[in-house]
Design an enzyme around this catalytic site. Structure first.
Site, PDB file in Angstrom:
ATOM      1  N   GLU A  88     -10.690   5.783   7.422  1.00  0.00           N
ATOM      2  CA  GLU A  88      -9.501   6.387   7.773  1.00  0.00           C
ATOM      3  C   GLU A  88      -9.852   7.645   8.737  1.00  0.00           C
ATOM      4  O   GLU A  88      -9.692   8.765   8.310  1.00  0.00           O
ATOM      5  CB  GLU A  88      -8.433   6.976   6.805  1.00  0.00           C
ATOM      6  N   HIS A 131       0.892  -1.087   0.046  1.00  0.00           N
ATOM      7  CA  HIS A 131       0.079   0.087   0.104  1.00  0.00           C
ATOM      8  C   HIS A 131       0.965   1.476  -0.096  1.00  0.00           C
ATOM      9  O   HIS A 131       1.433   1.569   1.058  1.00  0.00           O
ATOM     10  CB  HIS A 131      -0.933  -0.087   1.236  1.00  0.00           C
ATOM     11  N   ASP A 155       2.455   3.406   2.954  1.00  0.00           N
ATOM     12  CA  ASP A 155       1.352   4.428   2.701  1.00  0.00           C
ATOM     13  C   ASP A 155       2.383   5.688   1.944  1.00  0.00           C
ATOM     14  O   ASP A 155       3.101   5.409   1.031  1.00  0.00           O
ATOM     15  CB  ASP A 155       0.560   4.751   3.926  1.00  0.00           C
ATOM     16  N   LYS A 185       1.666  10.397  -5.457  1.00  0.00           N
ATOM     17  CA  LYS A 185       1.546  11.791  -4.850  1.00  0.00           C
ATOM     18  C   LYS A 185       3.050  11.925  -3.870  1.00  0.00           C
ATOM     19  O   LYS A 185       3.254  13.173  -3.471  1.00  0.00           O
ATOM     20  CB  LYS A 185       0.524  11.911  -4.243  1.00  0.00           C
TER      21      LYS A 185
HETATM   22 ZN   LIG Z   1      -3.338   5.131   1.311  1.00  0.00          ZN
END
Ligand SMILES: [Zn+2]
Length: 449
Positions: free
Chosen positions: A245, A90, A342, A95
């Site tokens: 989240e 993940h 992440d 970005k």
């Molecule tokens: Zn994420």
């Protein structure tokens, strides 16, 4: 044998035999990361083995001293640990690394989202996305990652910009990092026909058979999920969601995902990331949701570094919660669990370098992934490999000689230091790859050094 000097100093990038046949003598390997049992295990779950490397493959793994491999170059590991390469299931390489031009002013989730939306609209051309993806992948490769899944922001014009860039990166990195991608958009977009037509077209052309979205409590959650599940069923795609989240215990979309998977008898893999609010729900509710997740066969990935940064943040107030989901309870219920990186140096998380050794070290500290240590070690390799449908994360005879050699001999030596001196071995050779220089990104931001 003079162990202390001869071991990993002798196994530095220069001294590790470059190719051909050689043996790694007395190497500590976690029993759980071996493809087959090989001798007794110590208190941390490590076995002591000899590994025969031949032309880039692992020709043999045997209990230390059990087999005479014959005369050949040897590396005296003297009980040092070898790990399988990492799998990072993940990430957000589309970005990553925008922080220098777009900060998160407050440090919370809401301002992260707003900052990314602004930066995306202003700057995410194909060359911009491509340069930052490449930077991220070079870092991940240098740190020893073998496979990586990224989410791709897929809304409006961005969808048709980013997916071809991802597909090119995937081709360029083939044989070095196995890449997968899932589209990322808020679940409400699933109700928009033209949006979904775009998603379907881009995934058909450039995707890796994975559909996804961000799920949270919106009035038409069920309808949005129904559309996604139906498309995934029609295409034979997997699903990968960003789920709840949030610190709000009323965020219950994980239960909605699990219930729908059960109700529709969805037959492909589903991965749910974050699931933060689950940790803050009442015991009964949490148990009911975890039971549904287990029954549905939904796997869960926790993102400990990003969660701890964003969750429970209020200016002037010390955080009371680490931001992570109920990972131990999920695992105990039989749910397939893992951790991943992440975000990387973007408004959602200003740190990180796609180094799964860092994710592991931090994950152990944040989530208590150390009792027992061996049970959780595959959470950065074999478990995410399974979630990606890849035969990675284990050391086995006949497999490639891909591994990470460390100086550590037990789990505290392994996790106390960042393992900056690790040797990443790919196809039997010590890799000379290093993380790229940050200055390489200066041109993207129009910044002077
Ligand atoms: Zn994420």
């Amino acid at each position: 044998m003079n162990d202390s000097r001869e071991t990993l100093e002798g196994a530095s990038a220069l001294a590790l035999p470059g190719a051909g046949r050689y043996a790694l003598r007395r190497t500590r390997v976690l029993g759980r990361t071996l493809g087959a049992p090989s001798g007794p295990l110590d208190a941390d779950g490590f076995g002591l083995v000899d590994i025969l490397v031949d032309e880039g493959a692992i020709a043999k793994i045997a209990p230390a001293g059990a087999i005479d491999f014959g005369a050949m170059p040897e590396v005296a590991m003297a009980g040092r640990i070898a790990l399988p390469l990492f799998v990072d299931v993940h990430t957000h390489i589309d970005k990553g690394h925008i922080w220098r031009r777009k900060r998160n002013r407050v440090g919370d989730f809401r301002s992260a989202l707003a900052a990314v939306i602004e930066d995306r609209a202003a700057n995410w051309t194909a060359p911009d996305v491509a340069a930052r993806m490449e930077f991220s992948l070079r870092a991940a490769y240098a740190h020893g990652t073998a496979a990586l899944r990224t989410h791709i922001d897929s809304v409006g014009a961005q969808t048709r910009i980013s997916w071809p860039v991802f597909a090119e990166a995937r081709e360029r990195w083939r044989g070095r990092i196995e890449l997968q991608a899932s589209p990322l958009f808020s679940i409400e977009f699933a109700l928009d026909d033209s949006h979904m037509a775009d998603i379907e077209a881009m995934l058909d052309a450039h995707g890796t058979g994975i559909l996804g979205a961000v799920t949270y409590m919106v009035p038409r959650l069920h309808e949005g999920l129904t559309r996604l599940f139906a498309l995934a069923e029609r295409k034979g795609w997997e699903l990968d969601f960003h789920v709840d989240e949030s610190a709000d215990p009323a965020a219950r979309s994980l239960k909605a995902v699990a219930d729908m998977a059960i109700e529709r008898r969805f037959s492909h893999r589903i991965l749910a990331g974050h699931c933060c609010s689950l940790a803050l729900q009442e015991e009964d509710e949490r148990r009911t949701t975890i039971d549904a997740v287990a029954r549905a066969g939904v796997s869960v990935v926790s993102l400990p570094m990003c969660n701890m940064f964003l969750q429970d943040r209020e200016t002037g107030r010390t955080p009371r919660w680490r931001g992570v989901t109920a990972l131990h309870e999920l695992k105990r219920a039989g749910v397939h669990v893992m951790i991943a990186s992440d975000n990387t140096r973007d408004p959602f998380y200003p740190y990180g370098d796609l180094d799964m050794m860092e994710t592991w070290r931090e994950g152990v500290r944040i989530l208590h992934l150390d009792y027992p240590f061996a049970d959780w070690a595959p959470a950065v390799s074999a478990f995410p490999a399974q979630a990606m449908g890849l035969d990675l994360g284990v050391l086995r005879q006949g497999g490639p000689a891909d591994m990470i050699l460390t100086r550590a001999r037990d789990f505290t030596e392994l996790l106390a230091r960042p393992q900056s001196d690790r040797i990443v071995v790919r196809h039997g050779k010590a890799s000379s790859a290093r993380p790229p220089d940050y200055a390489e990104l200066d041109a993207l931001f129009g910044l002077a050094p």
